[in-house]
Design a protein around this motif. Structure first.
Motif, PDB file in Angstrom:
ATOM      1  N   UNK A 179       0.832  -1.208   0.000  1.00 48.97           N
ATOM      2  CA  UNK A 179       0.000   0.000   0.000  1.00 48.97           C
ATOM      3  C   UNK A 179       0.860   1.249   0.000  1.00 48.97           C
ATOM      4  N   UNK A 180       1.902   1.248   0.848  1.00 44.39           N
ATOM      5  CA  UNK A 180       2.789   2.411   0.912  1.00 44.39           C
ATOM      6  C   UNK A 180       3.486   2.636  -0.433  1.00 44.39           C
ATOM      7  N   UNK A 181       3.881   1.549  -1.105  1.00 51.60           N
ATOM      8  CA  UNK A 181       4.523   1.678  -2.409  1.00 51.60           C
ATOM      9  C   UNK A 181       3.606   2.304  -3.444  1.00 51.60           C
ATOM     10  N   UNK A 182       2.328   1.935  -3.418  1.00 53.72           N
ATOM     11  CA  UNK A 182       1.373   2.522  -4.360  1.00 53.72           C
ATOM     12  C   UNK A 182       1.151   4.009  -4.067  1.00 53.72           C
ATOM     13  N   UNK A 183       1.135   4.381  -2.792  1.00 49.59           N
ATOM     14  CA  UNK A 183       1.010   5.808  -2.458  1.00 49.59           C
ATOM     15  C   UNK A 183       2.179   6.591  -3.044  1.00 49.59           C
ATOM     16  N   UNK A 184       3.388   6.070  -2.875  1.00 51.34           N
ATOM     17  CA  UNK A 184       4.576   6.747  -3.413  1.00 51.34           C
ATOM     18  C   UNK A 184       4.487   6.870  -4.932  1.00 51.34           C
ATOM     19  N   UNK A 185       4.003   5.789  -5.580  1.00 49.08           N
ATOM     20  CA  UNK A 185       3.899   5.799  -7.038  1.00 49.08           C
ATOM     21  C   UNK A 185       2.886   6.841  -7.503  1.00 49.08           C
ATOM     22  N   UNK A 186       1.749   6.901  -6.835  1.00 49.01           N
ATOM     23  CA  UNK A 186       0.726   7.883  -7.222  1.00 49.01           C
ATOM     24  C   UNK A 186       1.213   9.310  -7.016  1.00 49.01           C
ATOM     25  N   UNK A 187       1.939   9.545  -5.916  1.00 47.93           N
ATOM     26  CA  UNK A 187       2.386  10.902  -5.601  1.00 47.93           C
ATOM     27  C   UNK A 187       3.468  11.406  -6.554  1.00 47.93           C
ATOM     28  N   UNK A 189       3.257  11.138  -9.702  1.00 49.77           N
ATOM     29  CA  UNK A 189       2.576  11.569 -10.918  1.00 49.77           C
ATOM     30  C   UNK A 189       2.791  10.654 -12.093  1.00 49.77           C
ATOM     31  N   UNK A 190       3.397   9.496 -11.873  1.00 46.17           N
ATOM     32  CA  UNK A 190       3.684   8.566 -12.971  1.00 46.17           C
ATOM     33  C   UNK A 190       2.414   8.005 -13.599  1.00 46.17           C
ATOM     34  N   UNK A 191       1.342   7.923 -12.813  1.00 45.75           N
ATOM     35  CA  UNK A 191       0.097   7.351 -13.319  1.00 45.75           C
ATOM     36  C   UNK A 191      -0.915   8.419 -13.720  1.00 45.75           C
ATOM     37  N   UNK A 192      -0.465   9.636 -13.807  1.00 43.12           N
ATOM     38  CA  UNK A 192      -1.368  10.719 -14.193  1.00 43.12           C
ATOM     39  C   UNK A 192      -1.224  11.912 -13.265  1.00 43.12           C
ATOM     40  N   UNK A 193      -1.553  13.077 -13.800  1.00 39.58           N
ATOM     41  CA  UNK A 193      -1.417  14.299 -13.021  1.00 39.58           C
ATOM     42  C   UNK A 193      -2.482  14.364 -11.933  1.00 39.58           C
ATOM     43  N   UNK A 195      -4.494  16.651  -8.834  1.00 37.82           N
ATOM     44  CA  UNK A 195      -4.835  17.995  -8.367  1.00 37.82           C
ATOM     45  C   UNK A 195      -4.256  18.185  -6.962  1.00 37.82           C
ATOM     46  N   UNK A 196      -4.248  19.418  -6.492  1.00 41.94           N
ATOM     47  CA  UNK A 196      -3.715  19.690  -5.169  1.00 41.94           C
ATOM     48  C   UNK A 196      -4.519  18.982  -4.087  1.00 41.94           C
ATOM     49  N   UNK A 197      -5.850  18.927  -4.243  1.00 41.14           N
ATOM     50  CA  UNK A 197      -6.688  18.249  -3.261  1.00 41.14           C
ATOM     51  C   UNK A 197      -6.408  16.753  -3.239  1.00 41.14           C
ATOM     52  N   UNK A 198      -6.206  16.167  -4.429  1.00 37.35           N
ATOM     53  CA  UNK A 198      -5.880  14.741  -4.490  1.00 37.35           C
ATOM     54  C   UNK A 198      -4.533  14.455  -3.824  1.00 37.35           C
ATOM     55  N   UNK A 199      -3.575  15.352  -4.037  1.00 35.54           N
ATOM     56  CA  UNK A 199      -2.265  15.182  -3.398  1.00 35.54           C
ATOM     57  C   UNK A 199      -2.388  15.236  -1.877  1.00 35.54           C
ATOM     58  N   UNK A 200      -3.183  16.175  -1.381  1.00 35.55           N
ATOM     59  CA  UNK A 200      -3.363  16.297   0.069  1.00 35.55           C
ATOM     60  C   UNK A 200      -3.974  15.023   0.657  1.00 35.55           C
ATOM     61  N   UNK A 201      -4.981  14.478  -0.049  1.00 34.58           N
ATOM     62  CA  UNK A 201      -5.628  13.257   0.437  1.00 34.58           C
ATOM     63  C   UNK A 201      -4.645  12.094   0.449  1.00 34.58           C
ATOM     64  N   UNK A 202      -3.857  11.972  -0.616  1.00 38.72           N
ATOM     65  CA  UNK A 202      -2.879  10.886  -0.685  1.00 38.72           C
ATOM     66  C   UNK A 202      -1.789  11.048   0.373  1.00 38.72           C
ATOM     67  N   UNK A 203      -1.351  12.291   0.592  1.00 39.69           N
ATOM     68  CA  UNK A 203      -0.326  12.527   1.613  1.00 39.69           C
ATOM     69  C   UNK A 203      -0.839  12.127   2.994  1.00 39.69           C
ATOM     70  N   UNK A 204      -2.084  12.497   3.287  1.00 42.31           N
ATOM     71  CA  UNK A 204      -2.664  12.143   4.584  1.00 42.31           C
ATOM     72  C   UNK A 204      -2.830  10.635   4.721  1.00 42.31           C
ATOM     73  N   UNK A 205      -3.245   9.981   3.632  1.00 42.89           N
ATOM     74  CA  UNK A 205      -3.391   8.520   3.656  1.00 42.89           C
ATOM     75  C   UNK A 205      -2.034   7.842   3.826  1.00 42.89           C
ATOM     76  N   UNK A 206      -1.028   8.394   3.176  1.00 37.92           N
ATOM     77  CA  UNK A 206       0.320   7.826   3.304  1.00 37.92           C
ATOM     78  C   UNK A 206       0.832   7.961   4.736  1.00 37.92           C
TER      79      UNK A 206
END
Length: 405
Positions: A179-187, A189-193, A195-206
């Motif tokens: 799970x942690x590896x997928x968070x790093x991959x998403x953050x 931007x390799x799988x797509x750009x 938004x700032x809100x999406x980044x915040x949610x992913x950072x908090x989940x990570x």
């Protein structure tokens, strides 16, 4: 910073309900009290005896003042005189009882067995008989077997607890890493750009995922320590490199909370033999503890420097001779973590290093960080302690001897 329950007797690592159930299964009347006479445990038979003799709340009775009717000094004078067992005859109502008081040195508790006085009936009338040596030996043997059975049950429950923790932690470790590896991959931007809100949610989940990873790691370390599988990898290492690497790793977590992290390492610290990972883990647990209890805008300071550790030994020469011949060179390294948090009352300075102890229930964690740090430092033949007062912050310090052999 850590306790399972403020009501748990000090030194007891299992739930009080389980211990109470085990001692209730013993037929003899038993009480366990501390040095002040406060009753910590009483089995069903003992509670029944005390209730029948007029004590409405048996667990609120003072052992010395109300049951034995003696001053504590009368009992402890015999114990300190070399007797580990004190026998007394006491009257509870109209009946006479024999009390056998055993001192448990490790916990500084008193175990009291109450039994009817041989030759005296419940109504107080003498039957004219006296206990034989054989009867006393049989009674002692029965008591020993009952206590041994209770002890073995406690040991088995403790073993099962450790096995369960280890199994659960191993099962969680791999999926959390994925799970942690997928968070790093998403953050990235390799799988797509994003938004700032999406980044915040992913950072908090990570962040939440990383807390779970640390919790699982804590359980694995605890189970290894409990099962006696801790093995130190002693090699010549540079403590400054060890702590600098740790500081860089934790700097992001401190920045996110708005707490300043300062590090000061004396350049004169020599290389010496220690387990790089274990010492780093002990220091990380102290940083984690300070970060949890320091509010935003506060400061945590990590320091390390040479130290002369004057150990006290039984065969040591007089202090004047030690000072005359003592070598001035340091023989250990002192590492400290200071914070500007709310501080810790003096009465909790010892218990916070015990397993599953949490003084502040408003913080996260299982109460294992400081306990694990203590065991890791003690495995290096070092020592750890805390200096703190309410509203003045806390300072955790440990010493590592440089002669690990």
């Amino acid at each position: 910073m850590s306790a399972t329950s403020a009501e748990r007797p000090e030194g007891l690592s299992l739930p009080i309900e389980l211990v109470q159930g085990l001692v209730d299964s013993v037929e003899e009347s038993y009480l366990v009290a501390d040095r002040k006479g406060t009753i910590l445990l009483a089995n069903r038979s003992a509670r029944k005896h005390l209730t029948n003799r007029g004590f409405a709340e048996p667990l609120r009775v003072n052992l010395f003042a109300e049951v034995l009717c003696v001053e504590p000094s009368e009992v402890f004078s015999q114990i300190e005189g070399g007797q580990h067992e004190v026998k007394m005859i006491l009257e509870l109502g109209a009946a006479k009882f024999r009390a056998r008081i055993t001192w448990m040195a490790e916990s500084d508790w008193l175990a009291v067995q109450l039994s009817p006085q041989p030759g005296v009936s419940e109504g107080g009338a003498s039957s004219g008989t006296h206990p034989t040596v054989q009867e006393l030996l049989q009674e002692r043997e029965i008591t020993y077997r009952n206590l041994l059975a209770a002890y073995l049950k406690l040991q088995e429950v403790n073993r099962q607890k450790t096995v369960f923790l280890a199994s659960a932690a191993h099962e969680l470790k791999t999926p959390l890493a994925v799970i942690k590896g997928y968070y790093d991959l998403l953050l990235t931007g390799s799988l797509g750009k994003l938004t700032e809100k999406q980044k915040d949610i992913l950072e908090e989940s990570k962040d939440s995922c990383e807390r779970l990873v640390r919790l699982v790691s804590m359980f694995l370390n605890y189970s290894a320590l409990e099962s006696g599988k801790l093995v130190l990898q002693l090699r010549d290492n540079d403590l400054r490199d060890c702590l600098e690497e740790l500081t860089k790793r934790w700097s992001e977590a401190f920045q996110r909370k708005g707490v300043r992290l300062e590090a000061t390492f004396d350049p004169s610290i020599p290389s010496f033999r220690f387990d790089y990972q274990k010492v780093q883990q002990a220091a990380a647990n102290l940083l984690d503890n300070s970060l949890k209890h320091t509010p935003a805008g506060g400061c945590v300071t990590l320091c390390a420097g040479p130290h002369f550790w004057e150990r006290r030994v039984a065969a040591a020469s007089p202090s004047t001779e030690r000072r005359r011949f003592r070598l001035p060179r340091p023989n250990s390294v002192e590492v400290s973590v200071s914070d500007s948090g709310p501080g810790i009352p003096a009465e909790h300075h010892q218990e916070i290093f015990e397993d599953f102890v949490r003084v502040d229930r408003n913080t996260s964690g299982m109460g294992l960080g400081l306990a694990i740090a203590k065991r890791l430092i003690q495995a290096h033949r070092g020592k750890i302690w805390v200096e703190s007062e309410p509203q003045t912050g806390s300072k955790f310090t440990f010493l590592l001897p440089m002669d690990q052999g």
